[in-house]
Design a protein around this motif. Sequence first.
Motif, mmCIF file in Angstrom:
data_model
loop_
_atom_site.group_PDB
_atom_site.id
_atom_site.type_symbol
_atom_site.label_atom_id
_atom_site.label_comp_id
_atom_site.label_asym_id
_atom_site.label_seq_id
_atom_site.Cartn_x
_atom_site.Cartn_y
_atom_site.Cartn_z
ATOM 1 N N MET A 60 0.733 -1.261 -0.257
ATOM 2 C CA MET A 60 0.493 0.147 0.018
ATOM 3 C C MET A 60 0.760 1.228 0.013
ATOM 4 N N PHE A 61 0.595 2.334 -0.300
ATOM 5 C CA PHE A 61 0.949 3.454 -0.664
ATOM 6 C C PHE A 61 1.221 4.236 1.025
ATOM 7 N N ASP A 62 2.076 4.792 0.938
ATOM 8 C CA ASP A 62 1.956 5.475 2.447
ATOM 9 C C ASP A 62 1.737 7.876 1.851
ATOM 10 N N PRO A 63 1.125 6.963 2.272
ATOM 11 C CA PRO A 63 0.419 9.137 1.986
ATOM 12 C C PRO A 63 1.618 9.962 2.330
ATOM 13 N N SER A 64 2.365 9.785 3.921
ATOM 14 C CA SER A 64 3.322 10.291 3.997
ATOM 15 C C SER A 64 4.929 10.876 3.203
ATOM 16 N N LYS A 65 5.002 9.685 2.326
ATOM 17 C CA LYS A 65 5.874 9.811 1.016
ATOM 18 C C LYS A 65 5.722 10.878 0.254
ATOM 19 N N LEU A 66 4.622 11.571 -0.579
ATOM 20 C CA LEU A 66 3.889 13.028 -0.858
ATOM 21 C C LEU A 66 5.270 13.194 -0.707
ATOM 22 N N GLN A 67 5.382 13.915 0.278
ATOM 23 C CA GLN A 67 6.093 14.987 0.757
ATOM 24 C C GLN A 67 7.748 14.905 -0.014
ATOM 25 N N MET A 68 8.358 13.732 -0.064
ATOM 26 C CA MET A 68 8.955 13.326 -1.197
ATOM 27 C C MET A 68 9.506 14.465 -2.777
ATOM 28 N N LEU A 69 8.373 14.081 -3.136
ATOM 29 C CA LEU A 69 7.631 14.164 -4.256
ATOM 30 C C LEU A 69 7.852 15.858 -4.111
ATOM 31 N N GLU A 70 7.102 16.536 -2.691
ATOM 32 C CA GLU A 70 7.194 18.204 -2.626
ATOM 33 C C GLU A 70 8.135 18.878 -2.568
ATOM 34 N N ASN A 71 8.966 17.710 -1.883
ATOM 35 C CA ASN A 71 10.345 18.569 -1.582
ATOM 36 C C ASN A 71 10.886 18.806 -3.052
ATOM 37 N N ARG A 72 11.071 17.268 -3.791
ATOM 38 C CA ARG A 72 12.249 17.508 -4.868
ATOM 39 C C ARG A 72 11.072 18.482 -6.410
ATOM 40 N N LEU A 73 10.218 18.284 -6.178
ATOM 41 C CA LEU A 73 9.906 19.246 -7.180
ATOM 42 C C LEU A 73 10.070 20.757 -6.678
ATOM 43 N N VAL A 74 10.089 21.330 -5.578
ATOM 44 C CA VAL A 74 10.373 22.797 -5.358
ATOM 45 C C VAL A 74 11.612 22.676 -5.247
ATOM 46 N N LYS A 75 12.097 22.237 -5.204
ATOM 47 C CA LYS A 75 14.076 22.202 -5.499
ATOM 48 C C LYS A 75 14.262 22.035 -7.273
ATOM 49 N N VAL A 76 13.403 21.549 -7.892
ATOM 50 C CA VAL A 76 13.941 21.312 -9.406
ATOM 51 C C VAL A 76 13.068 22.220 -10.287
ATOM 52 N N TYR A 77 12.031 22.963 -9.192
ATOM 53 C CA TYR A 77 11.406 23.673 -10.583
ATOM 54 C C TYR A 77 12.090 25.182 -9.340
ATOM 55 N N LYS A 78 12.590 25.465 -8.504
ATOM 56 C CA LYS A 78 12.867 26.802 -8.662
ATOM 57 C C LYS A 78 14.367 26.914 -9.128
ATOM 58 N N HIS A 79 14.652 26.510 -9.576
ATOM 59 C CA HIS A 79 15.967 26.049 -10.383
ATOM 60 C C HIS A 79 15.437 25.948 -11.989
ATOM 61 N N LEU A 80 14.943 25.549 -11.728
ATOM 62 C CA LEU A 80 14.666 25.202 -13.972
ATOM 63 C C LEU A 80 13.792 26.668 -14.485
ATOM 64 N N ARG A 81 13.169 26.935 -13.449
ATOM 65 C CA ARG A 81 12.325 28.616 -13.648
ATOM 66 C C ARG A 81 13.232 29.626 -13.826
ATOM 67 N N CYS A 118 8.089 26.262 -22.653
ATOM 68 C CA CYS A 118 7.665 25.312 -22.251
ATOM 69 C C CYS A 118 8.795 23.702 -22.103
ATOM 70 N N PHE A 119 9.530 23.005 -21.304
ATOM 71 C CA PHE A 119 10.405 22.633 -20.507
ATOM 72 C C PHE A 119 9.947 21.299 -19.852
ATOM 73 N N ARG A 120 10.721 20.598 -19.269
ATOM 74 C CA ARG A 120 10.365 19.114 -19.032
ATOM 75 C C ARG A 120 11.147 20.040 -17.387
ATOM 76 N N VAL A 121 9.926 19.351 -16.385
ATOM 77 C CA VAL A 121 10.164 19.977 -14.705
ATOM 78 C C VAL A 121 10.873 18.554 -13.951
ATOM 79 N N TYR A 122 10.949 17.772 -14.614
ATOM 80 C CA TYR A 122 10.326 16.043 -13.382
ATOM 81 C C TYR A 122 10.592 15.442 -14.452
ATOM 82 N N ASP A 123 11.878 13.462 -14.151
ATOM 83 C CA ASP A 123 11.446 12.844 -15.061
ATOM 84 C C ASP A 123 11.833 11.623 -14.456
ATOM 85 N N ASP A 124 11.149 10.974 -13.523
ATOM 86 C CA ASP A 124 11.905 9.934 -12.879
ATOM 87 C C ASP A 124 12.418 10.102 -11.956
ATOM 88 N N ASP A 125 12.356 11.295 -11.341
ATOM 89 C CA ASP A 125 13.787 11.019 -10.301
ATOM 90 C C ASP A 125 13.610 10.424 -9.289
#
Length: 315
Positions: free
Chosen positions: A1-22, A32-39
């Motif tokens: 089963m999926f642990d909802p607390s793991k969503l924080q991992m996705l959030e943290n990763r997106l915050v970090k990469v999006y800030k830099h890529l933007r 138009c650009f890629r933000v995340y790919d199977d990180d």
Amino acid sequence: MFDPSKLQMLENRLVKVYKHLRKTARRQNITCFRVYDDDIPEFPFSIELYEDHIYVAEYHRQHGMEEEAHEEWLDLCLEVISKILEVPIEKVFVKQRQRKASRQEQYEKLSFESHEMVVHEAGLKFKVNLSDYLDTGLFLDHRITRGMVKEQCAGKKVLNLFCYTGSFSVYAAAGNAAQVTSVDLSKTYLGWAEENMRLNDFDVSKHQFVHADVLQYLDTLPAETFDLVVLDPPTFSNSKRMKEFLDIQRDHVSILNKVLAATKPGGIIYFSNNYRRFVLEADRILATEIKDITSQTIPFDFQQKLIRKCYRIVR
């Protein structure tokens, strides 16, 4: 089963990469650009920003969730993506895809609902479709390669093989090519290529759109006709409409030598493919110069993520 607390991992990763890529995207005026790919293995997505819309592709994995639980997990992930990328949830489009050997297989139409929009790249316009196909109509990883083609097209005859929706053709026309010939087996994509040319106010009567199996079409080309050729084939293709199936590792020498024969002396071929284990058999290719330009053609949003090869070949 999926642990909802793991969503924080996705959030943290997106915050970090999006800030830099933007920041980089703004500096380069790219919308138009890629933000995340199977990180992160638990979140097998490709996430791309198309101006004020998001396109999410979910790679097929053995996730062990029942269908209902998976849908719930996906909804939670999309909420996180929407929040961090600051795009309303109704402008987030999602597709579930399997990693397939053939780009041609990925082109199958998925639904009857359609969300088409026009996006901008390097001052040019392109129609993308975020809802109906597994690919949007614009391969973002070739942004730099398209620019290289544009810079070398003035007054030249250009051939775009396996042209898909014609983004290279548009760049060539924008570079003042004398004539661009776009070839594809799909009437849908050829029509799309023509539409992209019209979107940019290019006179389509000056250019050619050829519905053909590229492998057979190569045998019909007169010698020394083209100044510049773009060749970006699928890794494999076994379309029922093709006379023979394509295997780019097996067939690339034969294809390239036929293309070289149709190219004027000193003419240039840009050859790219997505086969992970591809090895160029350079000693069998009848060219005066072959240069691996893979590293120069990987954009900022695909660093360490892109597995494709790109070569500049001179007749």
